[in-house]
Design an enzyme around this catalytic site. Structure first.
Site, PDB file in Angstrom:
ATOM      1  N   THR A 181      -4.841  -0.565 -14.418  1.00 39.65           N
ATOM      2  CA  THR A 181      -4.873   0.328 -13.265  1.00 39.65           C
ATOM      3  C   THR A 181      -4.423   1.724 -13.685  1.00 39.65           C
ATOM      4  O   THR A 181      -3.606   1.879 -14.591  1.00 39.65           O
ATOM      5  CB  THR A 181      -3.930  -0.172 -12.160  1.00 39.65           C
ATOM      6  OG1 THR A 181      -2.589  -0.165 -12.653  1.00 39.65           O
ATOM      7  CG2 THR A 181      -4.301  -1.575 -11.716  1.00 39.65           C
ATOM      8  N   GLU A 326      -8.338  -4.812  -9.562  1.00 39.39           N
ATOM      9  CA  GLU A 326      -7.989  -6.229  -9.448  1.00 39.39           C
ATOM     10  C   GLU A 326      -9.122  -7.095  -8.909  1.00 39.39           C
ATOM     11  O   GLU A 326      -9.001  -8.328  -8.875  1.00 39.39           O
ATOM     12  CB  GLU A 326      -6.767  -6.386  -8.531  1.00 39.39           C
ATOM     13  CG  GLU A 326      -5.497  -5.749  -9.063  1.00 39.39           C
ATOM     14  CD  GLU A 326      -5.323  -4.284  -8.657  1.00 39.39           C
ATOM     15  OE1 GLU A 326      -4.195  -3.767  -8.759  1.00 39.39           O
ATOM     16  OE2 GLU A 326      -6.328  -3.657  -8.245  1.00 39.39           O
ATOM     17  N   LYS A 434       3.841   7.910   9.840  1.00 41.64           N
ATOM     18  CA  LYS A 434       4.423   7.418  11.092  1.00 41.64           C
ATOM     19  C   LYS A 434       5.117   8.571  11.799  1.00 41.64           C
ATOM     20  O   LYS A 434       6.093   9.132  11.303  1.00 41.64           O
ATOM     21  CB  LYS A 434       5.411   6.284  10.840  1.00 41.64           C
ATOM     22  CG  LYS A 434       5.773   5.537  12.119  1.00 41.64           C
ATOM     23  CD  LYS A 434       6.420   4.198  11.852  1.00 41.64           C
ATOM     24  CE  LYS A 434       6.520   3.381  13.133  1.00 41.64           C
ATOM     25  NZ  LYS A 434       7.114   2.046  12.888  1.00 41.64           N
ATOM     26  N   TRP A 439       1.278   5.461  14.338  1.00 48.60           N
ATOM     27  CA  TRP A 439       0.691   5.600  13.002  1.00 48.60           C
ATOM     28  C   TRP A 439      -0.451   6.602  13.025  1.00 48.60           C
ATOM     29  O   TRP A 439      -1.296   6.586  13.917  1.00 48.60           O
ATOM     30  CB  TRP A 439       0.160   4.252  12.509  1.00 48.60           C
ATOM     31  CG  TRP A 439       1.232   3.252  12.176  1.00 48.60           C
ATOM     32  CD1 TRP A 439       1.539   2.117  12.870  1.00 48.60           C
ATOM     33  CD2 TRP A 439       2.137   3.297  11.075  1.00 48.60           C
ATOM     34  NE1 TRP A 439       2.573   1.450  12.273  1.00 48.60           N
ATOM     35  CE2 TRP A 439       2.968   2.154  11.162  1.00 48.60           C
ATOM     36  CE3 TRP A 439       2.344   4.195  10.027  1.00 48.60           C
ATOM     37  CZ2 TRP A 439       3.976   1.878  10.244  1.00 48.60           C
ATOM     38  CZ3 TRP A 439       3.339   3.925   9.108  1.00 48.60           C
ATOM     39  CH2 TRP A 439       4.144   2.781   9.218  1.00 48.60           C
TER      40      TRP A 439
END
Length: 537
Positions: A181, A326, A434, A439
């Site tokens: 990654t 992944e 937030k 959100w």
């Protein structure tokens, strides 16, 4: 049923037998190469033989630091074909991370493009396991280098046996490839890909409801071969007999446009920043893009304006897909269903802007704060995945438990799912803002801002706020070829109809560039630091 193993080498064998005349068109630093799959097959066998002579054995890591070209493609099949492991290394990472990755993977040999030699020479004293270095060049003589032992790729092929057989008595669950990654924090994490996973993932790319890769296609993978195996496109193109067009090192938008016209490319794949640049070139120049049946976009959400320009101005279908290192990477693919073909153009663009539906063979769950999120296009939750080409752990890494537990890969991506089963990335769990107990999706704000025709790029980050906990700040790069400017108020007014007042950015900052990862994603952690510095001044 017969227990016939699914192996990477068998895919190239299939191409040798049934598509021997089809071509791989490859741009390198110095010239354009045109090879057939018969040529690629023979060269791959020679390479396997040469690797045997250099002492490469089952399970050994074969590292590559290279761009998109035919030699890199040959290693894609040579390493797994002899039951070694293909390890593609992201050459855009920092030298520190590259040294870490090579040592952590325990690479035995490195195949290096000529322009990457200085990078490896600068860290050679840190490399603990590498026993040989191979330069990939069109030149007849070896370039000067401090690396030792140092070999020429083409000279190695000369000593290889063109009849070398692929290993067939292997377990399909043996590792065939690995990739790390591109971490923005901490060390990169390694992911192993099995033969079985790669073959099944390749099969998924040929499904009619996904990319539908077939013999009639001319594929041009623009996404680098060091980035999750160019999303599996080199494997798919080879197995299905497509013509492969490899754009090579340091390509430009002009080269991509030229190649699309010259070779009649049907499918091409890359990240949004690539398509923003290509769109600009296509609009300024005069190119025939009528051969394109699909532009595949992944790595980040594409702005609706970009999708609209390709689909409505150029008449080129634009397809979102979603995945991760992944996941090998294909997880979802955006394709209109048969009964959606009569939607309005605006509604079609809205559907195209989603990341699409789950590819057959993969399962998902969406877990919100109150359990599984409803499929209503509104409830948010983290995406969890499992399936035959989803990783089950990180390679020798104690961070495995953070992402892999209870039989699922916890992606860290926050999504919504509509009633059709199409997912839309809302944000990374760490990038949600937030504010006042509510959100705010930075991705939705970014896409709305980038729909403005004077905006090239936009990234939104949350900044601490004493009253509201966090507030969104928009960071914007304007189109460089425009003499006009745009004000903060104009941009906020442009997006105001789409958002509640409390979710609008508190400020708009203008930048010459937004920091990005090696694969073109916004580096929000670094961008937050820039924004903090701005307000300290």
């Amino acid at each position: 049923m017969m227990q016939t193993p699914l192996t990477v080498g068998s895919m190239l064998e299939h191409a040798e037998k049934f598509f021997a005349k089809k071509e791989v068109i490859s741009q390198t630093h110095d010239q354009l190469h045109r090879l057939t799959y018969a040529d690629v097959g023979e060269r791959t066998r020679r390479l396997m033989s040469a690797l045997n002579q250099l002492g490469i054995e089952k399970g050994d890591r074969v590292g590559t630091l290279a761009w998109n070209h035919h030699r890199h493609l040959e290693i894609y099949f040579a390493a797994p074909g002899m039951n070694a492991v293909l390890h593609t290394i992201n050459i855009r990472l920092s030298p520190e991370h590259i040294a870490y990755i090579i040592n952590h993977a325990e690479d035995q040999i490195l195949f290096i493009d000529e322009d990457v030699l200085p990078l490896i020479e600068s860290i050679q004293d840190q490399l603990k396991t590498v026993k040989a270095f191979v330069v990939m060049t069109d030149k007849d003589t070896l370039p000067e280098s401090s690396l030792t032992p140092f070999y020429s790729y083409e000279k190695l092929l000369e000593i290889g046996d063109p009849q070398q057989a692929f290993v067939t008595d292997m377990d399909e669950n043996d590792p065939a490839g690995m990739c790390y990654t591109s971490a923005t924090t901490g060390k990169p994490k390694g992911v192993m890909y099995s033969h079985r996973g790669i073959v099944l993932h390749t099969m998924a790319l040929g499904l009619a409801n996904t990319a539908a890769v077939s013999e009639s296609d001319v594929l041009m993978p623009v996404v680098p071969q060091f980035h999750v195996n160019a999303w599996g496109m080199p494997f798919a193109g080879t197995w299905f007999g497509s013509t492969l067009v490899m754009p090579g090192p340091h390509f430009t938008a002009k080269r991509l446009a030229d190649f699309i016209e010259r070779y009649r490319v049907t499918v091409t794949a890359g990240v949004p920043t690539i398509w923003i640049g290509l769109l600009r070139e296509l609009e300024q120049g005069s190119y025939d893009t009528s051969s394109l049946r699909g532009v595949l976009c992944g790595g980040a959400a594409a702005p609706k304006g970009l999708i609209q320009a390709f689909e409505q101005k150029l008449g080129v279908p634009f397809a979102h897909a979603y995945g991760a290192t992944e996941t090998t990477p294909l997880v979802t693919y955006s394709r209109l269903k048969s009964y959606q073909q009569n939607l309005s153009e605006e509604d079609k663009i809205n559907e195209r802007a989603k990341q699409g539906a789950l590819v057959p063979g993969i399962e998902m769950k969406v877990i919100g704060s109150n359990g599984e999120a409803a499929w209503n296009g509104e409830d948010m939750g983290e995406l969890l995945l499992r399936g035959p080409w989803i990783a089950s752990e990180y390679y020798k890494d104690d961070r495995t438990e953070e992402a892999f537990h209870d039989g699922w890969f916890h992606t860290g991506d926050v999504i919504t799912v509509d009633e059709e089963g199409n997912i839309q990335i809302v944000d990374r769990t760490k990038d949600l803002i937030k504010s006042g107990g509510e959100w705010i999706s930075s991705v939705e704000l970014e896409n709305a801002i980038m729909a403005h025709d004077k905006v090239a790029e936009a990234s939104v980050v949350g900044m601490p706020d004493a009253e509201w906990q966090e507030r969104p700040i928009a960071c914007v790069v304007l189109q460089e070829d425009l003499n006009e400017t745009v004000s903060k108020d104009e941009l906020l007014q442009f997006i105001r109809p789409k958002f509640a007042k409390w979710s609008l950015p508190d400020d708009v900052l203008f930048f010459d560039e937004i920091p990005k990862t090696s694969v073109g994603k916004f580096m929000k952690r670094q961008l937050r630091d820039h924004v903090k510095d701005h307000y300290k001044v």
